[in-house]
Each structure stands twice: as C-alpha cells, then as structure tokens.
Design a protein around this motif. Sequence first.
Motif, short mmCIF file in Angstrom:
data_model
loop_
_atom_site.label_atom_id
_atom_site.label_comp_id
_atom_site.label_asym_id
_atom_site.label_seq_id
_atom_site.Cartn_x
_atom_site.Cartn_y
_atom_site.Cartn_z
N PRO A 90 0.83 -1.22 0.00
CA PRO A 90 0.00 0.00 0.00
C PRO A 90 0.86 1.26 0.00
CG PRO A 90 -0.10 -1.08 2.15
CD PRO A 90 0.69 -1.98 1.25
N GLN A 154 -4.53 -1.12 3.20
CA GLN A 154 -4.95 -1.61 1.88
C GLN A 154 -6.32 -1.06 1.53
OE1 GLN A 154 -2.78 -3.07 0.08
NE2 GLN A 154 -1.92 -4.94 0.91
N PRO A 174 -4.51 -8.54 -3.17
CA PRO A 174 -5.03 -7.77 -2.04
C PRO A 174 -5.06 -8.56 -0.72
CG PRO A 174 -6.82 -8.43 -3.48
CD PRO A 174 -5.55 -8.77 -4.19
#
Length: 246
Positions: A90, A154, A174
Amino acid sequence: MSTLLEVSGVSVSFDGFKAINNLSFRIGQAEMRAVIGPNGAGKTTFMDIVTGKTRPDEGRVLWGERSLSLLGLSEAQIARAGIGRKFQKPTVFEDQSVHENLLMALQGPRGPWSVLFYRPNAADLARVGELAAEIGLADHLPRKAGELSHGQKQWLEIGMLLAQDPRLLLVDEPAAGMTPEEREHTTAILVEAAKTRAVVVVEHDMEFVRRLNCKVTVLHEGAVLAEGSLDHVTADKRVIDVYLGR
C-alpha cells in the motif's frame, strides 16, 4: 454485456524471454475477474501493459465504447481515461489522516502541495464520508494513515483509487498478509466496487478467489491456459499440472 477492455494478440519479450505470448483477454463494463497462475505466468506484465508501464511488441489494447487504443498513451493518460491500479504494497501518505488521504485522492494528481491551499466544498466532504463508509474506515477518519493496520492501509488505498472513479480497477494480491477478518472485508469492498465498474484481481490465495465468486482466467507462460468458474478451471488437468499440483 459490452466490452470495456479488450486485449488482443499481445506479445512482449524481455531479453528473448516471452513474458506475454499472444495473450487475448476481455472484460465487461461491470464485472469481477480473478487472474491466477504460477509465478512467471505474466500476471504482472499483463497489468503493466494495460496501464502503459510496458509497451508490447505486438497486439492491440482497446478501451471503452469507442475502442480507444491504449498503446499510444502515457501512464498518466491511461489513468485519466479511467484505469486505476493498486500494487501489492500500500502507498498511502502515512503522516496524513485517513480523511486527508481520501481528500487528496479526490483532487486527482495535483500533488500534496495544492491540497494545502485547497478548500474542500460540501460535495467533496460528503464524498470522503461515502468513501470512508464504503471501505469500512468511517470511524478512523481523524487517524494518521501510518497508525492503521496492514489491512486498513490496503482498504484506504482502494478508497483512494475509488475516489478517482475509475471504470477499471486492477488489484494485485489484495489478500496478502491479511487476517481472515480483513480478507473477508476486502472481499466485500471489491464485490461492491464490481457492481458499478470492472475489477480485475490478481491473486494466489484460492480461498480468497472462491469468495469473489467470479469468472477466473488462468495464465501460464504469458497466455490464457483456461477460463471459467473456479471449479471449472481447478478441474482442468492442464491447470492442475502447471499450477495447482506444485
């Protein structure tokens, strides 16, 4: 469903190695798609080509209703055309609050300095509230982004991408490093996003892919090996041999 992105006959070599080999791929306007495959299958290079980071040696990449070619456009022009990408790690502004991060993203690529002199209007503030609710960070708006958990960072980055209202969201692994609860929430965010835009998720975690409940494209040696539901592709002997059997 009309096609939003069409990749057709695309190949690219690096030092004689064919990272992408005659790849064809298409996704509709509001569709979730998972892309899986072994390391070196071409998943990252595929995203690099769509976002303009890598130029293919041959093939076409067409975008939107007017079939605009993305191959002549810069990364910034492609982002403005409506393609957003989230990398594995991120990238949020750690010293700024969640609220400020989302507000900066709404301003687009004007840079952090312009935000200092910018006075948000009521519509901007309302949109920040909506985005925070959508990603599950409504209670964390005043917190510095650096204080958030890995999963929350995230989500914030997904929110920052959604602030730019992309028509296609490319998301790289993710679920990596998340707790089971965070994974579940991430699934919910992406499934909701895919109701109004196309979402392509590159992922290794099969449980996560199963939760997305979408069509799956399996890449191998830079080409599509199989496509269909997760049950369909995981029952394919070729997929088992090159990927699942490892």
